[in-house]
Design a protein around this motif. Structure first.
Motif, PDB file in Angstrom:
ATOM      1  N   GLY A 182     -10.415   4.615  -9.643  1.00 33.21           N
ATOM      2  CA  GLY A 182      -9.048   4.132  -9.853  1.00 33.21           C
ATOM      3  C   GLY A 182      -8.041   5.244  -9.777  1.00 33.21           C
ATOM      4  N   LEU A 183      -6.931   5.044 -10.451  1.00 34.05           N
ATOM      5  CA  LEU A 183      -5.815   5.977 -10.371  1.00 34.05           C
ATOM      6  C   LEU A 183      -6.157   7.335 -11.011  1.00 34.05           C
ATOM      7  CD1 LEU A 183      -2.925   5.834  -9.279  1.00 34.05           C
ATOM      8  CD2 LEU A 183      -2.158   5.265 -11.595  1.00 34.05           C
ATOM      9  N   LYS A 184      -6.931   7.275 -12.118  1.00 37.16           N
ATOM     10  CA  LYS A 184      -7.174   8.484 -12.913  1.00 37.16           C
ATOM     11  C   LYS A 184      -7.788   9.628 -12.105  1.00 37.16           C
ATOM     12  CE  LYS A 184      -8.426   7.299 -17.402  1.00 37.16           C
ATOM     13  NZ  LYS A 184      -9.580   7.262 -18.319  1.00 37.16           N
ATOM     14  N   PRO A 185      -8.975   9.421 -11.481  1.00 36.96           N
ATOM     15  CA  PRO A 185      -9.551  10.554 -10.739  1.00 36.96           C
ATOM     16  C   PRO A 185      -8.642  10.999  -9.596  1.00 36.96           C
ATOM     17  CG  PRO A 185     -10.715   8.519 -10.244  1.00 36.96           C
ATOM     18  CD  PRO A 185      -9.806   8.219 -11.395  1.00 36.96           C
ATOM     19  N   ALA A 186      -7.941  10.031  -9.004  1.00 40.83           N
ATOM     20  CA  ALA A 186      -7.044  10.387  -7.891  1.00 40.83           C
ATOM     21  C   ALA A 186      -5.959  11.341  -8.371  1.00 40.83           C
ATOM     22  CB  ALA A 186      -6.418   9.119  -7.309  1.00 40.83           C
ATOM     23  N   LEU A 233       0.824  -1.210   0.000  1.00 39.16           N
ATOM     24  CA  LEU A 233       0.000   0.000   0.000  1.00 39.16           C
ATOM     25  C   LEU A 233       0.861   1.265   0.000  1.00 39.16           C
ATOM     26  CD1 LEU A 233      -2.828  -1.068   2.481  1.00 39.16           C
ATOM     27  CD2 LEU A 233      -2.991  -0.793  -0.006  1.00 39.16           C
ATOM     28  N   LEU A 234       1.991   1.178   0.719  1.00 38.23           N
ATOM     29  CA  LEU A 234       2.902   2.322   0.784  1.00 38.23           C
ATOM     30  C   LEU A 234       3.418   2.641  -0.619  1.00 38.23           C
ATOM     31  CD1 LEU A 234       4.505   4.322   2.626  1.00 38.23           C
ATOM     32  CD2 LEU A 234       6.326   2.636   2.670  1.00 38.23           C
ATOM     33  N   LEU A 235       3.791   1.576  -1.348  1.00 34.01           N
ATOM     34  CA  LEU A 235       4.287   1.787  -2.711  1.00 34.01           C
ATOM     35  C   LEU A 235       3.214   2.414  -3.601  1.00 34.01           C
ATOM     36  CD1 LEU A 235       6.548  -1.277  -3.555  1.00 34.01           C
ATOM     37  CD2 LEU A 235       7.178   1.130  -3.198  1.00 34.01           C
ATOM     38  N   GLN A 236       1.984   1.909  -3.431  1.00 34.82           N
ATOM     39  CA  GLN A 236       0.861   2.486  -4.184  1.00 34.82           C
ATOM     40  C   GLN A 236       0.720   3.972  -3.866  1.00 34.82           C
ATOM     41  OE1 GLN A 236      -2.709   0.346  -3.254  1.00 34.82           O
ATOM     42  NE2 GLN A 236      -2.577  -0.865  -5.152  1.00 34.82           N
ATOM     43  N   HIS A 237       0.870   4.245  -2.564  1.00 31.15           N
ATOM     44  CA  HIS A 237       0.721   5.621  -2.083  1.00 31.15           C
ATOM     45  C   HIS A 237       1.800   6.508  -2.700  1.00 31.15           C
ATOM     46  CE1 HIS A 237      -1.349   7.905   1.228  1.00 31.15           C
ATOM     47  NE2 HIS A 237      -0.461   8.803   0.793  1.00 31.15           N
ATOM     48  N   VAL A 238       3.030   5.996  -2.684  1.00 32.25           N
ATOM     49  CA  VAL A 238       4.148   6.752  -3.263  1.00 32.25           C
ATOM     50  C   VAL A 238       3.888   6.980  -4.755  1.00 32.25           C
ATOM     51  CG1 VAL A 238       6.603   6.635  -3.871  1.00 32.25           C
ATOM     52  CG2 VAL A 238       5.848   5.939  -1.586  1.00 32.25           C
ATOM     53  N   ARG A 239       3.407   5.917  -5.417  1.00 31.38           N
ATOM     54  CA  ARG A 239       3.208   6.019  -6.858  1.00 31.38           C
ATOM     55  C   ARG A 239       2.206   7.124  -7.208  1.00 31.38           C
ATOM     56  NH1 ARG A 239       0.429   1.510 -10.663  1.00 31.38           N
ATOM     57  NH2 ARG A 239      -1.205   1.985  -9.159  1.00 31.38           N
ATOM     58  N   VAL A 240       1.047   7.103  -6.552  1.00 33.54           N
ATOM     59  CA  VAL A 240       0.033   8.107  -6.889  1.00 33.54           C
ATOM     60  C   VAL A 240       0.521   9.510  -6.538  1.00 33.54           C
ATOM     61  CG1 VAL A 240      -1.300   7.951  -4.724  1.00 33.54           C
ATOM     62  CG2 VAL A 240      -2.437   8.666  -6.835  1.00 33.54           C
ATOM     63  N   THR A 241       1.250   9.617  -5.426  1.00 39.18           N
ATOM     64  CA  THR A 241       1.758  10.943  -5.023  1.00 39.18           C
ATOM     65  C   THR A 241       2.787  11.465  -6.024  1.00 39.18           C
ATOM     66  OG1 THR A 241       1.485  10.289  -2.722  1.00 39.18           O
ATOM     67  CG2 THR A 241       2.789  12.258  -3.135  1.00 39.18           C
ATOM     68  N   VAL A 242       3.743  10.604  -6.363  1.00 35.46           N
ATOM     69  CA  VAL A 242       4.839  11.058  -7.238  1.00 35.46           C
ATOM     70  C   VAL A 242       4.317  11.404  -8.643  1.00 35.46           C
ATOM     71  CG1 VAL A 242       6.962  10.338  -8.402  1.00 35.46           C
ATOM     72  CG2 VAL A 242       6.664   9.926  -5.946  1.00 35.46           C
ATOM     73  N   ILE A 243       3.447  10.497  -9.177  1.00 30.52           N
ATOM     74  CA  ILE A 243       2.888  10.793 -10.507  1.00 30.52           C
ATOM     75  C   ILE A 243       2.180  12.153 -10.488  1.00 30.52           C
ATOM     76  CG2 ILE A 243       1.114  10.125 -12.201  1.00 30.52           C
ATOM     77  CD1 ILE A 243       1.723   7.201 -11.487  1.00 30.52           C
ATOM     78  N   SER A 244       1.376  12.360  -9.454  1.00 34.66           N
ATOM     79  CA  SER A 244       0.606  13.606  -9.369  1.00 34.66           C
ATOM     80  C   SER A 244       1.531  14.806  -9.212  1.00 34.66           C
ATOM     81  CB  SER A 244      -0.344  13.571  -8.175  1.00 34.66           C
ATOM     82  OG  SER A 244      -1.127  12.413  -8.231  1.00 34.66           O
ATOM     83  N   LEU A 254     -14.448  16.698  -4.080  1.00 33.06           N
ATOM     84  CA  LEU A 254     -13.815  16.735  -5.393  1.00 33.06           C
ATOM     85  C   LEU A 254     -13.763  15.334  -6.002  1.00 33.06           C
ATOM     86  CD1 LEU A 254     -12.446  18.496  -7.514  1.00 33.06           C
ATOM     87  CD2 LEU A 254     -10.267  18.083  -6.382  1.00 33.06           C
ATOM     88  N   PHE A 255     -13.387  14.363  -5.158  1.00 32.86           N
ATOM     89  CA  PHE A 255     -13.385  12.984  -5.657  1.00 32.86           C
ATOM     90  C   PHE A 255     -14.780  12.597  -6.115  1.00 32.86           C
ATOM     91  CE2 PHE A 255      -9.552  12.460  -2.827  1.00 32.86           C
ATOM     92  CZ  PHE A 255      -8.661  12.313  -3.871  1.00 32.86           C
ATOM     93  N   GLY A 256     -15.784  13.021  -5.361  1.00 33.81           N
ATOM     94  CA  GLY A 256     -17.161  12.747  -5.726  1.00 33.81           C
ATOM     95  C   GLY A 256     -17.527  13.303  -7.090  1.00 33.81           C
ATOM     96  N   PHE A 257     -17.057  14.552  -7.325  1.00 34.41           N
ATOM     97  CA  PHE A 257     -17.334  15.163  -8.627  1.00 34.41           C
ATOM     98  C   PHE A 257     -16.667  14.400  -9.751  1.00 34.41           C
ATOM     99  CE2 PHE A 257     -17.449  19.358  -6.156  1.00 34.41           C
ATOM    100  CZ  PHE A 257     -18.824  19.291  -6.003  1.00 34.41           C
ATOM    101  N   LEU A 258     -15.481  13.878  -9.476  1.00 35.44           N
ATOM    102  CA  LEU A 258     -14.673  13.295 -10.550  1.00 35.44           C
ATOM    103  C   LEU A 258     -15.112  11.889 -10.961  1.00 35.44           C
ATOM    104  CD1 LEU A 258     -11.103  14.552  -9.570  1.00 35.44           C
ATOM    105  CD2 LEU A 258     -12.506  15.303 -11.502  1.00 35.44           C
ATOM    106  N   ILE A 259     -15.729  11.155 -10.022  1.00 42.80           N
ATOM    107  CA  ILE A 259     -16.101   9.769 -10.346  1.00 42.80           C
ATOM    108  C   ILE A 259     -17.005   9.667 -11.578  1.00 42.80           C
ATOM    109  CG2 ILE A 259     -17.314   7.689  -9.515  1.00 42.80           C
ATOM    110  CD1 ILE A 259     -16.137   8.311  -6.747  1.00 42.80           C
ATOM    111  N   PRO A 260     -18.084  10.507 -11.668  1.00 41.47           N
ATOM    112  CA  PRO A 260     -18.945  10.378 -12.859  1.00 41.47           C
ATOM    113  C   PRO A 260     -18.189  10.646 -14.146  1.00 41.47           C
ATOM    114  CG  PRO A 260     -19.907  11.882 -11.242  1.00 41.47           C
ATOM    115  CD  PRO A 260     -18.555  11.531 -10.742  1.00 41.47           C
ATOM    116  N   VAL A 261     -17.171  11.482 -14.083  1.00 44.48           N
ATOM    117  CA  VAL A 261     -16.447  11.846 -15.297  1.00 44.48           C
ATOM    118  C   VAL A 261     -15.351  10.840 -15.617  1.00 44.48           C
ATOM    119  CG1 VAL A 261     -15.274  13.743 -16.489  1.00 44.48           C
ATOM    120  CG2 VAL A 261     -16.857  14.231 -14.598  1.00 44.48           C
ATOM    121  N   LEU A 262     -14.573  10.498 -14.592  1.00 41.34           N
ATOM    122  CA  LEU A 262     -13.370   9.700 -14.841  1.00 41.34           C
ATOM    123  C   LEU A 262     -13.455   8.278 -14.301  1.00 41.34           C
ATOM    124  CD1 LEU A 262     -10.816  12.503 -13.930  1.00 41.34           C
ATOM    125  CD2 LEU A 262     -11.342  11.691 -16.223  1.00 41.34           C
TER     126      LEU A 262
END
Lengths: 379, 212
Positions: free
Chosen positions: B79-83, B17-28, B68-76
């Motif tokens: 998963g990783l994308k809206p995050a 989970l930590l790696l996942q966390h790092v991945r989403v943070t770094v990409i963003s 914001l996450f709520g707004f993004l789900i209908p559009v995106l």
């Protein structure tokens, strides 16, 4: 060299900073633009390197129409120094100086050589200063760097906007002196902006007095002092303009050379005869012409017989011929002397400067005084 | 004690989970910088645009992340994308603002002498403005990074994974040990990123003698 023709600058807010001025600047000339703030002097300066674009008129440098060319290339060939210096804090001194040479794609070796040369030119040791950052230097040192940075690619023209304005008076004087020496060797065509009349008088070959965007007078410093074009110039020069002239005239030009002297080994009786011609005081020299002292008329009666050396006063004031009259006058006031001897470095008498000669010089048009000065008549 | 035991038992899951966390943070963070830095530079040329951009970035900051996450789900979708999109948006304000102020605070005297010596706008940007604003710009990225680590935990609710999974799991099962197992590594991650960027900031500082 630089030619401004009917130049005007009207800003978008309607303010006319420069109102139809024309000015010709000769190669190697140091022209000082002076005036109170808002007179248009800085705007005029910045139009020359197109940091400000003129609204009307033409500017020629060496016959080329500056306004038609590329402003970037133009600026790289004109040194620019401002009061706040504008050194880049994240670059070393060497990097700051190297900037324009780099922009002009000089080789590394050539740049290094030039940087060292320039630092030495203003008395900074390259081994110590080159790697320093601007905040590690004193204000005076920073401004020296500012000046040599502008000289980096040896541009024929320098624009200087109150470069010494932010320095303390002592450092300012120092830098002005250094700058004059530098200019004597590099002989740049310089346009220099200041609001300090003393600075203008000291540095300028020609002074351009500006007011409300116009040129009121453009003349050599002495001419400005002697014949101010109008009341504004007169006021701007200041009530002490007579005194200011003194700093522009060298002792050599003002001294009286046709003077009577006494020899130290002459008899007092002979001295008495000379004094009978109406003098109150005379300089005493030896047979080689070296100043030994002076004798006042009242001293004649102290001893009746023997050589002049018995009655002469050996504590006398003297000054070198290349000092200014201002310095001569200062000495005379300090020592409460009616005159002082002008001597060369070996002590040989060249002449004297008296309050009389000062008065003649600044009381009448300067040029007419030359050759009119007569034998010493100290009062 | 219970916490350490939990950690020891589930270290592989937590590590994942930590790696996942790092991945989403770094990409963003990288995307946020790629968008924010040029934007920050661009708006230094135009006061009006600067006002608008900083205002909008400020408003985005005020939107609660869950909303914001709520707004993004209908559009995106999830998963990783809206995050990533949400995190990039949150990262904009600190980055743009620091780039903008970093460049704007360079003294007018420096700008004038740079222009006066014949540097082009791009040369001034590359040799003067960016190097000089660099510590401030990196400071903005640091601020954004720390904030993103925190917000990334919440991104777990759109299925982006990360340490947020543990936190939400702990909350729903009312198990504070599990909450801590997610929260403490997340906090340490934020500190670590802050530290690394801090070291980077000092070692890349163009004014080495001004190091504190």
């Amino acid at each position: 060299m630089i030619s401004l023709r009917d130049i005007s600058k009207k800003f978008p807010n309607g303010f006319t900073a420069v109102d139809n001025i024309s000015l010709e600047i000769e190669p190697g000339e140091l022209v000082v633009l002076i005036g109170s703030s808002g007179c248009g002097k800085t705007t005029t300066l910045k139009m020359i390197n197109r940091l400000i674009e003129p609204s009307a008129g033409q500017i020629f440098i060496n016959g080329e129409d500056v306004l038609q060319g590329d402003p970037i290339e133009l600026r790289r060939n004109i040194g620019y120094v401002i009061q706040e210096i504008g050194l880049f804090p994240h670059m070393t001194i060497a990097e700051n100086i190297a900037l324009v040479p780099q922009l002009k794609k000089w080789s590394k070796a050539k740049i290094n050589k030039r940087v060292n040369e320039l630092l030495e030119l203003v008395g900074l040791d390259p081994a110590v200063s080159a790697k320093k950052f601007p905040h590690e230097l004193s204000g005076g040192q920073r401004q020296r760097v500012g000046v040599v940075r502008a000289l980096a690619v040896d541009p024929p023209i320098m624009l200087m906007d109150e470069p010494f304005g932010a320095l303390d008076p002592i450092t300012r004087e120092q830098l002005q002196d250094e700058f004059l020496k530098l200019q004597a060797t590099v002989k740049k065509t310089i346009v220099f902006v200041t609001h300090d009349m003393d600075e203008a008088l000291k540095l300028a070959d020609r002074i351009v007095v500006m007011h409300q965007g116009r040129i009121l007078q453009c003349a050599r410093p002495r001419e400005i002092l002697r014949n101010p074009a109008n009341d504004f110039v007169r006021d701007f020069v200041g009530a002490d303009h007579t005194l200011k002239q003194l700093s522009l005239i060298k002792v050599r030009e003002a001294m009286q050379t046709d003077i009577s002297t006494l020899y130290a080994d002459e008899s007092i009786a002979a001295a008495r005869e000379k004094f009978a011609q109406g003098y109150r005081s005379m300089v005493v020299i030896d047979r080689r012409g070296i100043v030994k002292g002076y004798v006042n008329k009242v001293h004649l009666n102290e001893v009746r017989e023997g050589p002049v050396s018995q009655i002469m006063r050996t504590r006398f004031s003297s000054i070198g011929p290349d000092k200014s009259l201002k310095e001569a006058l200062t000495l005379m006031i300090q020592r409460d002397a009616g005159y002082i001897a002008v001597i060369d470095e070996r002590g040989t008498l060249l002449g004297v400067v008296s309050t009389n000669s000062l008065h003649q010089l600044v009381g009448e048009p300067y040029l007419e005084v030359e050759g009119e000065v007569e034998g010493i008549e100290i009062s | 004690m219970k916490f350490l035991k939990y950690m020891a038992l589930h270290y592989d899951k937590i590590g994942h989970l930590l790696l996942q966390h790092v991945r989403v943070t770094v990409i963003s963070l990288v995307l946020a910088a790629i968008i924010g830095i040029p934007l920050g530079i661009l708006i230094t040329k135009n006061e009006k645009a600067a006002k608008i951009v900083l205002y909008v970035a400020g408003i985005i900051q005020t939107v609660p992340s869950i909303a914001l996450f709520g707004f993004l789900i209908p559009v995106l979708g999830i998963g990783l994308k809206p995050a990533v999109v949400a995190l990039v948006l949150y990262g904009q304000l600190p980055i743009i603002r620091n780039v903008y102020t970093g460049i704007k605070t360079i003294s007018p005297a420096q700008m004038e002498s740079a222009r006066g010596m014949g540097m082009t706008g791009f040369q001034i940007l590359r040799r003067i403005q960016i190097p000089e604003a660099f510590p401030v710009i990196l400071g903005g990225i640091r601020t954004a990074a720390v904030a993103l680590v925190g917000i990334a935990a919440i991104a777990s609710i759109v299925g982006a994974g990360g340490l947020g999974d543990l936190i939400f799991e702990g909350i729903s099962s009312v198990n504070s040990t599990v909450v801590l197992a997610g929260a403490i590594p997340a906090a340490l991650l934020a500190l670590a990123i802050d530290y690394v960027l801090g070291v980077l900031e000092r070692s890349l500082n163009p004014m080495p003698t001004m190091k504190k």
